[in-house]
Design a protein around this motif. Structure first.
Motif, PDB file in Angstrom:
ATOM      1  N   HIS A 211       9.513  -7.953   0.047  1.00 56.32           N
ATOM      2  CA  HIS A 211       8.916  -8.781   1.098  1.00 56.32           C
ATOM      3  C   HIS A 211       7.825  -8.029   1.861  1.00 56.32           C
ATOM      4  O   HIS A 211       6.888  -8.647   2.388  1.00 56.32           O
ATOM      5  CB  HIS A 211       9.993  -9.272   2.076  1.00 56.32           C
ATOM      6  N   VAL A 212       7.883  -6.711   1.888  1.00 50.71           N
ATOM      7  CA  VAL A 212       6.825  -5.931   2.528  1.00 50.71           C
ATOM      8  C   VAL A 212       5.556  -5.990   1.672  1.00 50.71           C
ATOM      9  O   VAL A 212       4.448  -6.167   2.191  1.00 50.71           O
ATOM     10  CB  VAL A 212       7.283  -4.471   2.737  1.00 50.71           C
ATOM     11  N   THR A 213       5.717  -5.856   0.371  1.00 47.98           N
ATOM     12  CA  THR A 213       4.572  -5.948  -0.539  1.00 47.98           C
ATOM     13  C   THR A 213       3.919  -7.318  -0.461  1.00 47.98           C
ATOM     14  O   THR A 213       2.689  -7.440  -0.442  1.00 47.98           O
ATOM     15  CB  THR A 213       5.019  -5.660  -1.977  1.00 47.98           C
ATOM     16  N   VAL A 214       4.742  -8.373  -0.383  1.00 49.31           N
ATOM     17  CA  VAL A 214       4.214  -9.741  -0.292  1.00 49.31           C
ATOM     18  C   VAL A 214       3.441  -9.929   1.001  1.00 49.31           C
ATOM     19  O   VAL A 214       2.367 -10.533   1.029  1.00 49.31           O
ATOM     20  CB  VAL A 214       5.367 -10.761  -0.409  1.00 49.31           C
ATOM     21  N   ALA A 215       3.991  -9.408   2.114  1.00 46.53           N
ATOM     22  CA  ALA A 215       3.313  -9.555   3.403  1.00 46.53           C
ATOM     23  C   ALA A 215       1.951  -8.867   3.381  1.00 46.53           C
ATOM     24  O   ALA A 215       0.961  -9.393   3.903  1.00 46.53           O
ATOM     25  CB  ALA A 215       4.181  -8.979   4.511  1.00 46.53           C
ATOM     26  N   ARG A 216       1.896  -7.697   2.786  1.00 44.38           N
ATOM     27  CA  ARG A 216       0.616  -6.989   2.703  1.00 44.38           C
ATOM     28  C   ARG A 216      -0.368  -7.708   1.792  1.00 44.38           C
ATOM     29  O   ARG A 216      -1.580  -7.731   2.060  1.00 44.38           O
ATOM     30  CB  ARG A 216       0.848  -5.563   2.212  1.00 44.38           C
ATOM     31  N   SER A 217       0.134  -8.305   0.716  1.00 41.79           N
ATOM     32  CA  SER A 217      -0.752  -9.025  -0.208  1.00 41.79           C
ATOM     33  C   SER A 217      -1.347 -10.272   0.435  1.00 41.79           C
ATOM     34  O   SER A 217      -2.400 -10.754   0.005  1.00 41.79           O
ATOM     35  CB  SER A 217       0.015  -9.404  -1.475  1.00 41.79           C
ATOM     36  N   ARG A 218      -0.687 -10.789   1.445  1.00 44.95           N
ATOM     37  CA  ARG A 218      -1.200 -11.973   2.143  1.00 44.95           C
ATOM     38  C   ARG A 218      -2.181 -11.611   3.246  1.00 44.95           C
ATOM     39  O   ARG A 218      -2.644 -12.482   3.984  1.00 44.95           O
ATOM     40  CB  ARG A 218      -0.045 -12.772   2.736  1.00 44.95           C
ATOM     41  N   GLY A 219      -2.500 -10.359   3.378  1.00 48.75           N
ATOM     42  CA  GLY A 219      -3.496  -9.942   4.359  1.00 48.75           C
ATOM     43  C   GLY A 219      -2.954  -9.597   5.723  1.00 48.75           C
ATOM     44  O   GLY A 219      -3.742  -9.405   6.667  1.00 48.75           O
ATOM     45  N   VAL A 220      -1.624  -9.518   5.872  1.00 49.28           N
ATOM     46  CA  VAL A 220      -1.052  -9.129   7.156  1.00 49.28           C
ATOM     47  C   VAL A 220      -1.385  -7.668   7.422  1.00 49.28           C
ATOM     48  O   VAL A 220      -1.273  -6.813   6.538  1.00 49.28           O
ATOM     49  CB  VAL A 220       0.479  -9.347   7.158  1.00 49.28           C
ATOM     50  N   SER A 221      -1.798  -7.363   8.639  1.00 43.05           N
ATOM     51  CA  SER A 221      -2.192  -5.991   8.976  1.00 43.05           C
ATOM     52  C   SER A 221      -1.006  -5.041   8.845  1.00 43.05           C
ATOM     53  O   SER A 221       0.151  -5.423   9.024  1.00 43.05           O
ATOM     54  CB  SER A 221      -2.752  -5.935  10.399  1.00 43.05           C
ATOM     55  N   ASP A 222      -1.331  -3.785   8.533  1.00 42.90           N
ATOM     56  CA  ASP A 222      -0.280  -2.779   8.380  1.00 42.90           C
ATOM     57  C   ASP A 222       0.543  -2.624   9.651  1.00 42.90           C
ATOM     58  O   ASP A 222       1.756  -2.402   9.599  1.00 42.90           O
ATOM     59  CB  ASP A 222      -0.888  -1.431   7.987  1.00 42.90           C
ATOM     60  N   HIS A 223      -0.117  -2.706  10.812  1.00 38.82           N
ATOM     61  CA  HIS A 223       0.606  -2.546  12.075  1.00 38.82           C
ATOM     62  C   HIS A 223       1.673  -3.625  12.227  1.00 38.82           C
ATOM     63  O   HIS A 223       2.814  -3.340  12.601  1.00 38.82           O
ATOM     64  CB  HIS A 223      -0.378  -2.606  13.248  1.00 38.82           C
ATOM     65  N   LYS A 224       1.324  -4.881  11.930  1.00 41.51           N
ATOM     66  CA  LYS A 224       2.297  -5.965  12.038  1.00 41.51           C
ATOM     67  C   LYS A 224       3.385  -5.845  10.986  1.00 41.51           C
ATOM     68  O   LYS A 224       4.558  -6.139  11.249  1.00 41.51           O
ATOM     69  CB  LYS A 224       1.584  -7.313  11.911  1.00 41.51           C
ATOM     70  N   VAL A 225       3.019  -5.421   9.788  1.00 40.09           N
ATOM     71  CA  VAL A 225       4.021  -5.256   8.734  1.00 40.09           C
ATOM     72  C   VAL A 225       5.043  -4.201   9.133  1.00 40.09           C
ATOM     73  O   VAL A 225       6.264  -4.401   8.997  1.00 40.09           O
ATOM     74  CB  VAL A 225       3.335  -4.875   7.398  1.00 40.09           C
ATOM     75  N   ILE A 226       4.547  -3.079   9.635  1.00 38.17           N
ATOM     76  CA  ILE A 226       5.455  -1.993  10.034  1.00 38.17           C
ATOM     77  C   ILE A 226       6.336  -2.440  11.193  1.00 38.17           C
ATOM     78  O   ILE A 226       7.553  -2.182  11.192  1.00 38.17           O
ATOM     79  CB  ILE A 226       4.659  -0.729  10.427  1.00 38.17           C
ATOM     80  N   ARG A 227       5.743  -3.088  12.177  1.00 36.73           N
ATOM     81  CA  ARG A 227       6.495  -3.451  13.378  1.00 36.73           C
ATOM     82  C   ARG A 227       7.471  -4.594  13.132  1.00 36.73           C
ATOM     83  O   ARG A 227       8.636  -4.524  13.538  1.00 36.73           O
ATOM     84  CB  ARG A 227       5.529  -3.824  14.509  1.00 36.73           C
ATOM     85  N   ARG A 228       7.023  -5.655  12.453  1.00 37.21           N
ATOM     86  CA  ARG A 228       7.850  -6.844  12.308  1.00 37.21           C
ATOM     87  C   ARG A 228       8.810  -6.783  11.121  1.00 37.21           C
ATOM     88  O   ARG A 228       9.930  -7.288  11.204  1.00 37.21           O
ATOM     89  CB  ARG A 228       6.956  -8.084  12.165  1.00 37.21           C
ATOM     90  N   HIS A 229       8.392  -6.191  10.057  1.00 34.42           N
ATOM     91  CA  HIS A 229       9.200  -6.215   8.838  1.00 34.42           C
ATOM     92  C   HIS A 229       9.927  -4.896   8.578  1.00 34.42           C
ATOM     93  O   HIS A 229      11.107  -4.903   8.234  1.00 34.42           O
ATOM     94  CB  HIS A 229       8.317  -6.571   7.632  1.00 34.42           C
ATOM     95  N   VAL A 230       9.226  -3.793   8.723  1.00 28.42           N
ATOM     96  CA  VAL A 230       9.816  -2.509   8.347  1.00 28.42           C
ATOM     97  C   VAL A 230      10.715  -1.967   9.455  1.00 28.42           C
ATOM     98  O   VAL A 230      11.915  -1.742   9.255  1.00 28.42           O
ATOM     99  CB  VAL A 230       8.717  -1.480   8.000  1.00 28.42           C
ATOM    100  N   PHE A 231      10.139  -1.745  10.625  1.00 30.63           N
ATOM    101  CA  PHE A 231      10.904  -1.115  11.702  1.00 30.63           C
ATOM    102  C   PHE A 231      12.073  -1.992  12.155  1.00 30.63           C
ATOM    103  O   PHE A 231      13.177  -1.497  12.390  1.00 30.63           O
ATOM    104  CB  PHE A 231       9.980  -0.806  12.886  1.00 30.63           C
ATOM    105  N   ARG A 232      11.833  -3.293  12.273  1.00 31.61           N
ATOM    106  CA  ARG A 232      12.906  -4.177  12.743  1.00 31.61           C
ATOM    107  C   ARG A 232      14.063  -4.209  11.759  1.00 31.61           C
ATOM    108  O   ARG A 232      15.226  -4.183  12.155  1.00 31.61           O
ATOM    109  CB  ARG A 232      12.365  -5.586  12.968  1.00 31.61           C
ATOM    110  N   ASN A 233      13.767  -4.274  10.459  1.00 32.15           N
ATOM    111  CA  ASN A 233      14.840  -4.271   9.465  1.00 32.15           C
ATOM    112  C   ASN A 233      15.549  -2.919   9.401  1.00 32.15           C
ATOM    113  O   ASN A 233      16.743  -2.862   9.095  1.00 32.15           O
ATOM    114  CB  ASN A 233      14.280  -4.621   8.085  1.00 32.15           C
ATOM    115  N   ALA A 234      14.815  -1.857   9.679  1.00 31.57           N
ATOM    116  CA  ALA A 234      15.439  -0.530   9.662  1.00 31.57           C
ATOM    117  C   ALA A 234      16.308  -0.286  10.887  1.00 31.57           C
ATOM    118  O   ALA A 234      17.192   0.584  10.863  1.00 31.57           O
ATOM    119  CB  ALA A 234      14.353   0.547   9.585  1.00 31.57           C
ATOM    120  N   LEU A 235      16.092  -1.046  11.959  1.00 31.50           N
ATOM    121  CA  LEU A 235      16.854  -0.835  13.184  1.00 31.50           C
ATOM    122  C   LEU A 235      18.349  -1.059  12.985  1.00 31.50           C
ATOM    123  O   LEU A 235      19.162  -0.456  13.686  1.00 31.50           O
ATOM    124  CB  LEU A 235      16.336  -1.753  14.299  1.00 31.50           C
TER     125      LEU A 235
END
Length: 319
Positions: A211-235
Motif C-alpha cells: 500500500h505504500v508503493t501504491v500511494a507513491r505511484s499515485r503521486g502522494v508526496s513522500d512526507h504524507k506517505v511517511i506520516r499517514r501510512h508508514v509512521f501511523r502503521n508503525a505506531l
C-alpha cells in the motif's frame, strides 16, 4: 467486544493480579534473612520482655495469614502502615518522596519518546550515513546500563565541568528540573536506543508493504506517505513497548536515585530493603506493580485507536 466491556474485564483482571501480587510481595519479605526487631534494637541485647513488646507493637508475632489480612485491610482504607525505620506513617513518606520520583520518571519518559521516535524516524526514512550513525549511537546506548551512565554523566558534567549539581533535588520546580536533568538522561539513555531501534524496524517493515508503493505511484508526496501510512502503521508496534519502557524506568530509578542522592521512592526502597523496613518495602513494591498494570491497560485501550486493524478482545471465528 465493546470498549466498556473490555475495560471492565481488564479492570477485573488487574484486581485479581494485584491481589496475587500483594500476597507474593507480603510473603517475600518474610522469606528474606533477618528480623525487623534486630534492626529496631540496633544490635543491642534485649530482654525477652522487651523483644516481646516490640513484636507485639508491630504485630510481628502474629500468624502470617493474620498479618496479611490486616495489611490488605489497611491498604483498602489507604493506610500503608507505619515505617519501622523512620517511625512515621508510610503514606507520609511516600507523599514527601513521590513528587521527585514522578518528575524524574516524567522527564526521562519525555526524552525517551521524543528522541527515540525522532531517531527511529530519521534512520528509517533517510538511510545512508544518517542511519549508520544512528545505529552506532543506539548500539552504544543499549550497551550502557543506567548505573554506568549515571557514573559517567556525574563525573563529566557535574564533577569535572560543573554544569550540573552532583546530587539532591533542590527547592522549587526550576531547581528540581536542573538537579534531575543528569539523572533523567542517565535513566533514559538505554530506552532511547531501544525505542529508536523498534521505531526504525517497524517503519522499515511498513515501507516495504504494497500500500505504500501504491500511494507513491499515485503521486502522494513522500512526507504524507511517511506520516499517514508508514509512521501511523508503525505506531502499533511501537506502542506495545510502552509497558516495557515504564517498567524499566521504575526499576532503574532505584539505581539512578541512589547514584545522584535523589530523595525519591527509589532510594527509599533501597534503604528500606537494607533495614528490613517491611511496611515501606511492601507499599512501594505494590505501588510499582499497580503503575505497571495501569500502563499496560492504557496501552491496550489506545492500541485500537492507533491501529484500526486491532480489535478489543478476541475475534470470533466465522460460522
Amino acid at each position: 467486544m465493546s470498549f466498556l466491556r473490555f475495560a471492565a474485564r481488564r479492570l477485573a483482571e488487574m484486581a485479581a493480579t494485584l491481589f496475587g501480587a500483594s500476597f507474593v510481595i507480603f510473603g517475600a519479605m518474610y522469606l528474606a534473612p533477618g528480623n525487623p526487631a534486630s534492626f529496631l534494637l540496633s544490635g543491642r541485647s534485649a530482654s525477652p520482655e522487651a523483644l516481646k513488646a516490640i513484636n507485639a507493637q508491630y504485630h510481628l508475632d502474629d500468624p502470617f495469614v493474620l498479618q496479611y489480612l490486616r495489611w490488605t485491610g489497611q491498604i483498602l482504607h489507604g493506610d500503608f502502615g507505619r515505617s519501622i525505620t523512620y517511625r512515621t506513617d508510610v503514606s507520609r513518606l511516600l507523599a514527601d518522596r513521590l513528587p521527585s520520583t514522578l518528575l524524574l520518571v516524567g522527564m526521562a519518559l519525555v526524552l525517551v519518546v521524543a528522541l527515540g521516535l525522532l531517531l527511529g524516524w530519521i534512520g528509517a526514512v533517510r538511510g545512508g550515513a544518517a542511519d549508520s550513525t544512528i545505529l552506532v549511537s543506539t548500539t552504544f546506548a543499549l550497551g550502557t546500563p543506567s548505573f554506568v551512565a549515571a557514573v559517567l554523566l556525574q563525573g563529566l558534567f557535574a564533577v569535572k565541568l560543573g554544569w550540573f549539581p552532583t546530587g539532591g533535588t533542590g527547592d522549587g520546580l526550576g531547581q528540581m528540573i536542573w538537579h534531575l536533568t543528569l539523572p533523567a538522561v542517565a535513566l533514559a539513555l538505554y530506552l532511547i536506543g531501544m525505542l529508536a531501534r523498534v521505531t526504525r524496524a517497524a517503519m522499515l517493515e511498513v515501507l516495504g508493504q504494497e500500500h505504500v508503493t501504491v500511494a507513491r505511484s499515485r503521486g502522494v508526496s513522500d512526507h504524507k506517505v511517511i506520516r499517514r501510512h508508514v509512521f501511523r502503521n508503525a505506531l502499533g508496534t511501537v506502542l506495545t513497548t510502552g509497558g516495557l519502557i515504564v517498567s524499566t524506568l521504575l526499576v532503574c530509578t532505584v539505581l539512578v536515585e541512589s547514584a545522584f542522592s535523589v530523595g525519591g521512592i527509589g532510594q527509599l526502597l533501597e534503604l528500606s530493603t537494607t533495614t528490613k523496613d517491611f511496611p515501606t518495602v511492601q507499599a512501594i513494591s505494590l505501588i510499582m506493580v499497580g503503575l505497571f498494570m495501569t500502563v499496560n491497560l492504557v496501552v491496550d485501550l489506545l492500541h485500537p485507536l492507533v491501529d484500526p486493524r486491532v480489535t478489543l478482545g478476541p475475534r470470533r471465528s466465522a460460522a
